[in-house]
Structure formats: structure tokens, C-alpha cells
Design an enzyme around this catalytic site. Structure first.
Site, short mmCIF file in Angstrom:
data_model
loop_
_atom_site.label_atom_id
_atom_site.label_comp_id
_atom_site.label_asym_id
_atom_site.label_seq_id
_atom_site.Cartn_x
_atom_site.Cartn_y
_atom_site.Cartn_z
CG ASP A 165 -55.65 -39.91 44.52
OD1 ASP A 165 -54.33 -40.76 43.80
OD2 ASP A 165 -56.52 -40.56 44.92
NE ARG A 176 -61.25 -42.89 49.48
CZ ARG A 176 -59.90 -43.11 49.89
NH1 ARG A 176 -59.81 -42.81 50.96
NH2 ARG A 176 -59.72 -44.17 48.86
CE1 TYR A 204 -79.23 -13.05 23.00
CE2 TYR A 204 -80.59 -12.94 25.05
CZ TYR A 204 -80.46 -13.18 23.84
OH TYR A 204 -80.35 -14.83 23.98
CG ASN A 251 -64.03 9.33 28.69
OD1 ASN A 251 -63.14 9.07 29.34
ND2 ASN A 251 -65.28 10.04 28.95
#
Ligand code: UD1
Ligand code: MG
Length: 433
Positions: free
Chosen positions: A104, A17, A362, A352
Site C-alpha cells: 500500500d 479502512r 452499429y 473534410n
């Protein structure tokens, strides 16, 4: 922990279900698979816990072994003995009482399960009084006594109107279970061996059966995505209530989402729309509207609105403003007020970070670190190409691309020359006046 209780958790069903390729019990509530909660609560009551698996057994077991090491997993002989009764066959519980839980039911709580402990009862079964018992087995009661449980698919019109439902949790005398499981038959609509038939057998044998009325808040079964969503709302409310009681301020709590595993302490404030995920720790912090925090530590800091603090970030005495994303960023006493990406970096006190700053972490293959010292002023729209180190007391001029280390006390500036050509607009478009 009591020493006379074994627990069996049923988690072998296909979960048709749910309309999903993911095994039912691995669908998540507040960030953890449903079955996680059954095992977690069971572990508070017993050291003999067996989880019954079949459909995608290996996947379910692997997922649960990430969290628990003390649980036995068994595979149901589902082809020969399908059904909740079949699931319990072939297990040898260690102790004289056996509590059977459904995998469940993510809302169960140990203190509620303790109520099933009745010394003299052969079976204590859970009963829900509902307005509409659709989906549940119906409990047939005559003259105030339980007669039997009828599954929805086996029920006639009149029985379908019964609103007393079987919640699906039972505590058995282990000896009764052992003697009667072999007597179950699959003579029903689903051709399954129903654990629920043991109730009628116990009554016929004159055993003591105690129906225990329980609340749907704790014993709701999840069979569909609708019920999954409903159960999550209840679970979320539970998590948030605990934090509210502990002194956390929440603006419009219904709009806030907090996963199981998050810790919040001190005088913390969560504004509306905040999402806190994974094992995040919020300590004396103010998380503003629509910010998302995942597996991060935020202490004595304010974040957002609309900030994203990603895994392994640690923020201490730090101010993070709108549209700032951090990932693996260790920030002590930093201000990053607007629109920045701070990934794989360590930044020290008094620094800051100007609007539009990006740590270029990367290179297409690997991630690299950016280290920024104390009292550094990073001008707006700076790109820091990692690996790179900025020492203390450095000023970086707006719009700079920093590709090498900058030593203490320096100014770093990159500028493409500015050209101004007077009257060029009119040369191109003509003078419209
Ligand atoms: C079951 C009860 C029903 C009760 C409802 C409460 C039976 C026959 N019916 O129905 O009376 O109202 O729970 O939620 O017990 N499972 C197995 N092996 C199987 C079949 C199921 O381990 O062969 C497990 C499932 O994974 C699930 C639990 O047993 O965790 C209940 O199965 P489910 O199919 O959801 O039963 P319901 O139809 O909900
Ligand atoms: Mg069910």
C-alpha cells in the site's frame, strides 16, 4: 540489478479502512493498481520477488499477472498468523538480504529503496519525521537510539504524541529473519504478529539497526480513500514534472490528469483540464482544454477543446475540433472541426468532415467499418451507414444519409423535397397585428 537481494511485498491485509469491496492494493493511482507500483520498482532491484496475499487473493493475483510474469505469489496463513509478521512467515527468500515492502505504498521508487542496502546492518528500517503521525506505528527513541516500534493501537497517551513514525519498509539480514520470525508473539491490542517487533528483538540481541529517515513523498502509506487521493496528487505531480522537464508545455498543470503509461514527446502542448489515459501516445500534438484521450495515438495534430479521442484511434496530421468523438478511427490528414462521431473508420488525406457527421457503425448487433478516401468533402449533418465506402474525390451534400458505396469523383445527395406554403403561420395563429 543486485544479486543479493530478495524482496517480499505485503499485500494480504483486508484494507478495512478503505471501506470498499475492492482489495486495498487494487485501488488505483494514476490508472494502475497500487500494488503495480511496488512490484514495478521491486523488479528494478531483484529477481526474487514474493507477493503475500490473502484477502481476495485470486483477484489480486490475476490483476497483477496482467503486468508481471516473474513474481511469486504466496497465500498467508492469515487465520493462524495474522499481521505483518505473520505475512512474512513461511517464505524462503533466495538471497542473504531481504527487503520487505508494503503493497500500500504506491510512491516508492527503486533509487530510494537502494538506500536500505547497508552491508553491516541486521535491520535497516525506514523512519518518517512527521508533524502528525496518526495512523502510523511510532518509533520510540532513547538517547538517540531506536528502542522499539509501538503500534498506534498499543500506544499510550504519551507515545501517541511521538511524531517519529515507522514508514513500514525494512531490509533484513535473511538469516535474522529466519531465526526470529518464529519468536514473534501476538500479545498486543490487535492479536496480530507484528513485523515491527523484530526491531526490538534485534536491539536486545545487540544487532546493528540503522534507522533511515525517508520522505513521505516516497513512503506514504495508503490506508484510506483520503490517503489514496493525497498519494495520487503526489504521483500526478511526479508524472507531470517529468514531462515538463522533457519539454512538454502544460497550461495550468494542476488541472491536467495523465495516467501511468502515457507517452508524450516532441513539441507537445497540453491545455488546462486535459485528461490522458491508458497507453496514449502524444507526439508533437496540441491537446486543447478539457479534451479526453484514451489509448490513442495523436501525432502532428491538434485536438479539442472538449474532444473525446477513444481507444484505438490514430490521428496523424489531423485537426479535430470541439465536441468530436472518435473511436477506432484511423485518420490521416483529416479535418473534423465540429460535433461529429467517427467510429470504426479509416479516413484519408485532404478529407473534410462537416459538422454533425455521424458514422453509423452499429446495427444493434455488430460494428461495421466506414472507409473514406482522399479529398472527400462530407457536408454537414451526413450519416454514413456502415459498412460503407466513399472513394476519393467525392462530394456528399449536407444532410445526406449514405447507405451504399460512392464511387470516385461523384456527388452524393439525398434530399426530402422542400415544401414552402406561403402565409401558413398566419393561418395557424392568426394575424396578431
Ligand atoms: C504498518 C506498521 C506500522 C507502520 C505502517 C506504515 C505493523 C504492525 N505496523 O501498519 O508500524 O507505521 O505500516 O504504513 O507492521 N498485511 C499483510 N498481512 C496482514 C496484515 C497486513 O500482508 O496480516 C499487509 C497489508 O496488505 C499492507 C501492509 O501489510 O500492505 C501493512 O499493513 P497495514 O494493515 O496497512 O499496516 P499498518 O496499520 O498501516
Ligand atoms: Mg498501512
Amino acid at each position: 540489478m543486485k544479486k543479493n537481494l530478495s524482496i517480499i511485498i505485503l499485500a494480504a491485509g483486508a484494507g478495512t479502512r478503505m471501506k470498499s469491496n475492492t482489495p486495498k492494493v487494487l485501488h488505483k493511482i494514476s490508472g494502475k493498481p497500487m500494488l503495480y507500483y511496488s512490484i514495478k520498482e521491486a523488479s528494478k532491484l531483484s529477481d526474487d520477488i514474493t507477493v503475500v496475499l490473502f484477502h481476495q487473493a485470486q483477484k489480486v493475483q490475476q490483476e497483477m499477472e496482467k503486468y508481471f510474469s516473474h513474481v511469486h505469489f504466496v497465500i498467508q496463513d492469515h487465520n493462524n498468523f495474522p499481521g505483518t509478521g505473520g505475512a512474512v512467515m513461511g517464505i524462503t527468500p533466495k538471497y542473504e538480504k531481504t527487503l520487505v515492502l508494503n503493497g500500500d505504498m504506491p510512491l516508492i521508487q527503486a533509487q530510494e529503496l537502494e538506500k536500505f542496502d547497508h552491508k553491516d546492518a541486521t535491520i535497516v528500517m525506514s523512519v518518517l519525521e512527521l508533524q502528525n503521525a496518526d495512523g502510523y506505528g511510532r518509533v520510540l527513541i532513547k538517547n538517540g537510539r531506536v528502542e522499539k516500534i509501538i503500534e498506534q493501537k498499543d500506544a499510550n497517551e504519551r507515545e501517541l504524541n511521538i511524531t517519529t513514525a515507522n514508514a513500514g519498509i525494512y531490509q533484513f539480514e535473511t538469516s535474522f529473519l529466519r531465526e526470529n520470525l518464529p519468536k514473534l508473539s501476538n500479545n498486543n491490542a490487535q492479536k496480530e504478529y507484528y513485523i515491527t517487533d523484530l526491531v526490538e528483538m534485534a536491539i536486545q540481541e545487540g544487532k546493528v539497526l540503522i534507522p533511515l529517515t525517508v520522505e513521505v513523498e516516497n513512503f506514504k502509506g495508503v490506508n484510506s480513500k483520503v490517503e489514496l487521493a493525497e498519494a495520487e496528487v503526489i504521483h500526478q505531480n511526479r508524472i507531470k514534472k517529468e514531462f515538463l522537464k522533457a519539454g512538454v508545455i502544460m497550461r495550468l498543470p494542476d488541472t491536467i490528469y495523465i495516467e501511468e503509461g502515457v507517452e508524450i514527446s516532441g513539441e507537445s502542448i497540453l491545455e488546462n483540464g486535459v485528461t490522458l489515459l491508458g497507453n496514449s501516445k502524444i507526439i508533437n500534438a496540441h491537446i486543447k482544454t478539457n479534451s479526453v484521450v484514451e489509448d490513442a495515438i495523436i501525432q502532428n495534430s491538434d485536438v479539442g477543446p472538449m474532444a473525446r479521442i477513444r481507444p484505438l484511434s490514430e490521428l496523424y496530421e489531423t485537426h479535430i475540433g470541439n465536441f468530436v468523438e472518435t473511436k477506432k478511427a484511423i485518420l490521416h490528414g483529416v479535418k473534423a472541426g465540429h460535433l461529429s462521431y467517427l467510429g470504426d473508420c479509416t479516413i484519408d488525406e485532404g478529407t473534410n468532415i462537416g459538422c454533425g457527421t455521424i458514422t453509423c457503425n452499429y446495427d444493434g448487433v455488430k460494428k461495421h467499418q466506414t472507409l473514406i478516401g482522399k479529398n472527400v468533402f462530407i457536408g454537414s449533418d451526413t450519416q454514413l451507414v456502415a459498412p460503407v465506402k466513399i472513394e476519393d474525390d467525392v462530394i456528399i451534400a449536407a444532410g445526406s444519409t449514405i447507405t451504399k458505396n460512392i464511387s470516385k469523383g461523384s456527388l452524393a445527395i439525398t434530399r426530402a423535397p422542400l415544401k414552402v406554403i406561403a402565409g401558413y403561420f398566419y393561418k395557424l395563429f392568426g394575424d396578431k397585428q
